[in-house]
Design an enzyme around this catalytic site. Structure first.
Site, PDB file in Angstrom:
ATOM      1  N   LYS A   6       0.842  -1.190   0.000  1.00 51.78           N
ATOM      2  CA  LYS A   6       0.000   0.000   0.000  1.00 51.78           C
ATOM      3  C   LYS A   6       0.884   1.249   0.000  1.00 51.78           C
ATOM      4  O   LYS A   6       1.800   1.372   0.824  1.00 51.78           O
ATOM      5  CB  LYS A   6      -0.893   0.012   1.238  1.00 51.78           C
ATOM      6  CG  LYS A   6      -1.963  -1.075   1.246  1.00 51.78           C
ATOM      7  CD  LYS A   6      -3.072  -0.765   0.257  1.00 51.78           C
ATOM      8  CE  LYS A   6      -4.215  -1.752   0.385  1.00 51.78           C
ATOM      9  NZ  LYS A   6      -5.338  -1.425  -0.522  1.00 51.78           N
ATOM     10  N   ASP A  46      -0.278  -0.423  -4.599  1.00 54.24           N
ATOM     11  CA  ASP A  46      -1.696  -0.047  -4.611  1.00 54.24           C
ATOM     12  C   ASP A  46      -1.839   1.330  -3.987  1.00 54.24           C
ATOM     13  O   ASP A  46      -1.601   1.516  -2.794  1.00 54.24           O
ATOM     14  CB  ASP A  46      -2.515  -1.072  -3.822  1.00 54.24           C
ATOM     15  CG  ASP A  46      -4.008  -0.763  -3.851  1.00 54.24           C
ATOM     16  OD1 ASP A  46      -4.414   0.172  -4.566  1.00 54.24           O
ATOM     17  OD2 ASP A  46      -4.769  -1.479  -3.170  1.00 54.24           O
ATOM     18  N   GLU A  99      -1.519  -0.437  -8.934  1.00 57.01           N
ATOM     19  CA  GLU A  99      -2.972  -0.581  -8.899  1.00 57.01           C
ATOM     20  C   GLU A  99      -3.656   0.734  -8.546  1.00 57.01           C
ATOM     21  O   GLU A  99      -3.284   1.380  -7.565  1.00 57.01           O
ATOM     22  CB  GLU A  99      -3.330  -1.662  -7.872  1.00 57.01           C
ATOM     23  CG  GLU A  99      -4.805  -1.914  -7.683  1.00 57.01           C
ATOM     24  CD  GLU A  99      -5.055  -3.008  -6.665  1.00 57.01           C
ATOM     25  OE1 GLU A  99      -6.098  -2.937  -5.976  1.00 57.01           O
ATOM     26  OE2 GLU A  99      -4.223  -3.934  -6.544  1.00 57.01           O
ATOM     27  N   ASP A 145      -8.823  -0.943 -10.149  1.00 56.12           N
ATOM     28  CA  ASP A 145      -9.598  -1.589  -9.095  1.00 56.12           C
ATOM     29  C   ASP A 145     -10.879  -0.793  -8.851  1.00 56.12           C
ATOM     30  O   ASP A 145     -11.959  -1.157  -9.309  1.00 56.12           O
ATOM     31  CB  ASP A 145      -8.766  -1.703  -7.828  1.00 56.12           C
ATOM     32  CG  ASP A 145      -9.544  -2.286  -6.651  1.00 56.12           C
ATOM     33  OD1 ASP A 145     -10.663  -2.801  -6.857  1.00 56.12           O
ATOM     34  OD2 ASP A 145      -9.053  -2.229  -5.515  1.00 56.12           O
ATOM     35  N   LYS A 163     -13.160  -8.131  -7.463  1.00 60.23           N
ATOM     36  CA  LYS A 163     -13.589  -8.708  -6.198  1.00 60.23           C
ATOM     37  C   LYS A 163     -15.018  -9.208  -6.379  1.00 60.23           C
ATOM     38  O   LYS A 163     -15.865  -8.493  -6.929  1.00 60.23           O
ATOM     39  CB  LYS A 163     -13.514  -7.685  -5.064  1.00 60.23           C
ATOM     40  CG  LYS A 163     -12.107  -7.150  -4.798  1.00 60.23           C
ATOM     41  CD  LYS A 163     -12.143  -6.103  -3.689  1.00 60.23           C
ATOM     42  CE  LYS A 163     -10.740  -5.654  -3.277  1.00 60.23           C
ATOM     43  NZ  LYS A 163     -10.108  -4.793  -4.276  1.00 60.23           N
TER      44      LYS A 163
END
Length: 329
Positions: A110, A141, A167, A193, A217
């Site tokens: 992250k 991300d 991402e 995402d 997801k």
């Protein structure tokens, strides 16, 4: 799922849990979820607390679909390779956190977290690369936190660590497309995402050629079959990821990954390692860099141990009721 299950049946099968985390994530140190003992197996309803009912209702649709009906798509794999996930943290905690995931060859880090600087991100990625060695894979991300200029600057500063992809570096589809044009000579892919799972038009990112791959997801896309249809229509490679689910929710993600016709990237389904406890007797944690595919049942002792307090239980049951009403139309 041919018909929406009756609300009384859903509530009778619901168990609200509060699971402690090993490290703070998304500003919380406990993960709350509603587990549903459906006729086809256990499923999970766990939209993040800040999500409004309209968005959360899609998560409920996925939970009901998985718990009341199995996907018709064929399962192609018995296990799924997964990545480790590294939240923002001090450098001296990185090695220990990575050890929780075992022998994963890929790490998602992250970046662009509130209160953090690019220098913090560089230091964290550098330390992770040293721990992984040259053969390991690193992906970032940013959760849409950068502007195009900030993202380009960050990617150029971080590409020295041999990145697999970044991402959701920017928030919007036009920004992603612009960044992808700017860095096309750098061997770093752009993944979408939030531009897929939170978008009114999840295919816009593919039409705009704004990403090289999709992060999907099952829950926020409304279930396994809907997610598979989206990937097929988009025509892009897909990485299946979790939303810090319990092992019940991760099992749905593993089912989705097992049914994809191609799986070119390790999936973000190893996050049970970030839970200090879990709702099953044998948590779905990575073993040799992979997790098994298959239905998984909640453990009755764990349900009692991790039961949310009466106030939080009531709040989740009310939220489930509102979301069910939205699905019922």
């Amino acid at each position: 799922m041919d018909a929406l299950p009756e609300l009384d049946d859903v509530l009778a099968r619901a168990h609200v849990v509060s699971v402690p985390l090993v490290t703070r994530f998304r500003g919380v140190d406990r993960r709350e979820a509603v587990l549903l003992d459906g006729p086809s197996g256990w499923s999970e309803f766990s939209p993040f607390l800040e999500y409004a009912d309209e968005e959360a209702s899609t998560w409920l649709a996925a939970a009901l679909d998985f718990g009341w009906r199995d996907s018709s798509a064929p399962r192609l794999r018995a296990s799924i390779p997964v990545n480790a996930t590294l939240p923002a943290m001090p450098l001296d905690r990185i090695a220990h956190t990575l050890s929780l995931f075992g022998e994963c060859r890929t790490v998602k880090i992250k970046v662009a977290e509130p209160g953090e600087t690019l220098a913090d991100d560089v230091a964290r990625v550098r330390e992770t690369r040293l721990l992984l060695g040259p053969a390991g894979r690193i992906r970032l991300d940013a959760n849409g936190a950068w502007t195009v200029d900030e993202a380009e600057h960050a990617v150029r500063a971080l590409e020295q660590f041999d990145l697999e992809y970044v991402e959701q570096p920017c928030a919007t589809v036009p920004e992603l497309a612009e960044l992808r044009r700017r860095i096309h000579r750098i061997d770093v892919l752009v993944a979408a995402d939030e531009s897929v799972r939170k978008a009114a038009d999840p295919l816009a990112v593919a039409r705009a050629e704004a990403a090289d791959l999709l992060v999907i997801k099952a829950a926020p896309l409304g279930g396994i079959d809907r997610a598979l249809a989206l990937v097929a229509e988009a025509g892009l490679p897909a990485v299946v990821s979790s939303a810090l689910d319990t092992s019940i929710g991760l099992a749905m993600g593993a089912e989705l990954a097992a049914r994809l016709p191609a799986l070119d990237f390790d999936c973000g389904l190893g996050t049970a390692a970030l839970l200090a406890d879990d709702v099953v007797a044998a948590p779905l944690r990575p073993v040799d860099g992979a997790i098994a595919v298959g239905r998984i049942a909640a453990d009755r002792d764990a349900l009692g141990r991790l039961a949310a307090d009466p106030e939080r239980t009531a709040a989740w049951r009310e939220r489930l009721t509102r979301c069910h009403a939205l699905l019922a139309g």
